[in-house]
Design an enzyme around this catalytic site. Structure first.
Site, mmCIF file in Angstrom:
data_model
loop_
_atom_site.group_PDB
_atom_site.id
_atom_site.type_symbol
_atom_site.label_atom_id
_atom_site.label_comp_id
_atom_site.label_asym_id
_atom_site.label_seq_id
_atom_site.Cartn_x
_atom_site.Cartn_y
_atom_site.Cartn_z
ATOM 1 N N PRO A 2 0.812 -1.203 0.000
ATOM 2 C CA PRO A 2 0.000 0.000 0.000
ATOM 3 C C PRO A 2 0.851 1.261 0.000
ATOM 4 O O PRO A 2 1.687 1.454 0.882
ATOM 5 C CB PRO A 2 -0.810 -0.104 1.298
ATOM 6 C CG PRO A 2 -0.485 -1.427 1.894
ATOM 7 C CD PRO A 2 0.757 -1.914 1.276
ATOM 8 N N GLU A 3 0.645 2.091 -0.995
ATOM 9 C CA GLU A 3 1.282 3.404 -1.059
ATOM 10 C C GLU A 3 0.162 4.447 -1.008
ATOM 11 O O GLU A 3 -0.983 4.102 -0.734
ATOM 12 C CB GLU A 3 2.106 3.522 -2.354
ATOM 13 C CG GLU A 3 3.115 2.396 -2.509
ATOM 14 C CD GLU A 3 3.943 2.487 -3.783
ATOM 15 O OE1 GLU A 3 4.094 3.600 -4.319
ATOM 16 O OE2 GLU A 3 4.429 1.454 -4.243
ATOM 17 N N HIS A 93 -3.658 -14.125 10.551
ATOM 18 C CA HIS A 93 -2.851 -12.934 10.832
ATOM 19 C C HIS A 93 -3.680 -11.712 11.187
ATOM 20 O O HIS A 93 -3.250 -10.593 10.980
ATOM 21 C CB HIS A 93 -1.927 -12.602 9.652
ATOM 22 C CG HIS A 93 -1.072 -13.749 9.212
ATOM 23 N ND1 HIS A 93 -0.083 -14.265 10.000
ATOM 24 C CD2 HIS A 93 -1.091 -14.484 8.080
ATOM 25 C CE1 HIS A 93 0.485 -15.271 9.355
ATOM 26 N NE2 HIS A 93 -0.110 -15.422 8.198
ATOM 27 N N ARG A 112 3.171 -10.104 7.358
ATOM 28 C CA ARG A 112 4.593 -9.855 7.621
ATOM 29 C C ARG A 112 4.846 -8.958 8.809
ATOM 30 O O ARG A 112 5.990 -8.809 9.229
ATOM 31 C CB ARG A 112 5.240 -9.257 6.376
ATOM 32 C CG ARG A 112 5.677 -10.345 5.427
ATOM 33 C CD ARG A 112 6.332 -9.774 4.220
ATOM 34 N NE ARG A 112 5.663 -10.295 3.050
ATOM 35 C CZ ARG A 112 6.008 -10.012 1.798
ATOM 36 N NH1 ARG A 112 6.971 -9.175 1.578
ATOM 37 N NH2 ARG A 112 5.371 -10.534 0.811
#
Length: 274
Positions: A2-3, A93, A112
């Site tokens: 995501p940017e 997660h 992550r």
DNA sequence: CCCCTATCCTGAGGGC
DNA sequence: TGCCCTCAGGATAGGG
């Protein structure tokens, strides 16, 4: 990954979904995603508050609460924020679940765990160093041609390094840095002080052009980015260079070249980016 | 100041 | 089929 366009898409939808809602229940199953304050204080500080506003700064999402704290979310590489019915089983997660008054749940999942969560007054988070000072917002009025081109004249760094530097410009990551350079016809490795005036202006214009288009497409789902409703963005189809090393340049047909710059995979066209 | 590298972390994909 | 290796990278820290 995501940017700015992906974070903006999520923030806009979160504004619609969560503003005015009270958080009635907090479940934090992975304490280490919280970077400030401690996990107990985080959960306790969140419980019972009402979301008053949602804002994006660079790649950060800031939710103003009626407690004067802000809930700050950074998605990192694989972070995912979504809103769903509270009865849905959580995906793997899932680290945080916030029950909302309307029976839905705001969830944060991150395989992550490069993402992080903060809670506190913005000034305090800045002071403690968990919320960094960010450079200019590239879609704001503060992002002016004079300011941008002057900054480029002052540095010898490669243009892509500057685009990726959150202290210079906030929100651009690896995908859009490559796309901006291609849009402007400038090789990402070019050192800023050697750029011509025309190239600096093209770069200045490429920044909002590339970002606005990606927002209109609700982001790039190259890997595992999904929006607040778990849907993909469509901007991947529009990518000209990112992830396309060895393929034909959409503009001139030459074979796109892949290299490494600052430890990042970098793709450019050897012919139409000089 | 600037660059490079390692660190965190998991899943995907290639080779055998 | 399964195991091991490499790679992906946002941000940060530390060394040169």
């Amino acid at each position: 990954m995501p940017e700015l366009p992906e974070v903006e898409t999520v923030a806009r939808d979160l504004r619609t979904a969560a503003v005015g809602q009270r958080i009635t229940r907090v479940r934090l199953s992975r304490p280490d995603v919280v970077r400030h304050p401690g996990p107990e204080a985080f959960a306790a500080g969140l419980r019972g508050t009402r979301v008053e506003a949602v804002e994006r700064l660079g790649k950060f999402i800031l939710c103003a609460l009626d407690s004067a704290d802000e809930l700050v979310i950074h998605l990192g590489m694989t972070g995912h924020l979504w809103v769903c019915n509270a009865s849905l089983p959580p995906r793997p997660h899932t680290h945080l679940r916030c029950r909302l008054e309307d029976g839905r749940e705001l969830r944060f999942a991150d395989a992550r765990r490069f993402g992080r969560l903060l809670l506190g007054p913005r000034a305090l988070l800045r002071e403690v160093g968990v919320l960094p000072l960010l450079g200019v917002e590239p879609l704001s009025d503060e992002f002016t041609r004079d300011r941008f081109t002057a900054a480029l004249r002052r540095t010898t760094r490669p243009i892509k390094s500057v685009l990726l530097d959150q202290r210079s410009i906030a929100g651009i990551g690896n995908i859009y840095a490559d796309e901006i350079c291609h849009h402007a016809g400038v090789r990402p490795t070019r050192r800023c002080h050697r750029l011509t005036r025309a190239e600096r202006v093209r770069l200045f214009e490429a920044v909002p052009a590339v970002l606005h288009k990606a927002i209109a497409n609700r982001g790039t789902s190259f890997d595992d980015y999904r929006d607040l409703w778990d849907a993909r963005g469509s901007n991947e189809e529009e990518l000209q260079v990112y992830g396309r090393g060895g393929l034909a340049c959409p503009r001139c047909g030459s074979v796109l070249r892949r290299t490494v710059l600052g430890g990042r995979s970098t793709v450019y066209c050897p012919d139409c980016q000089r």
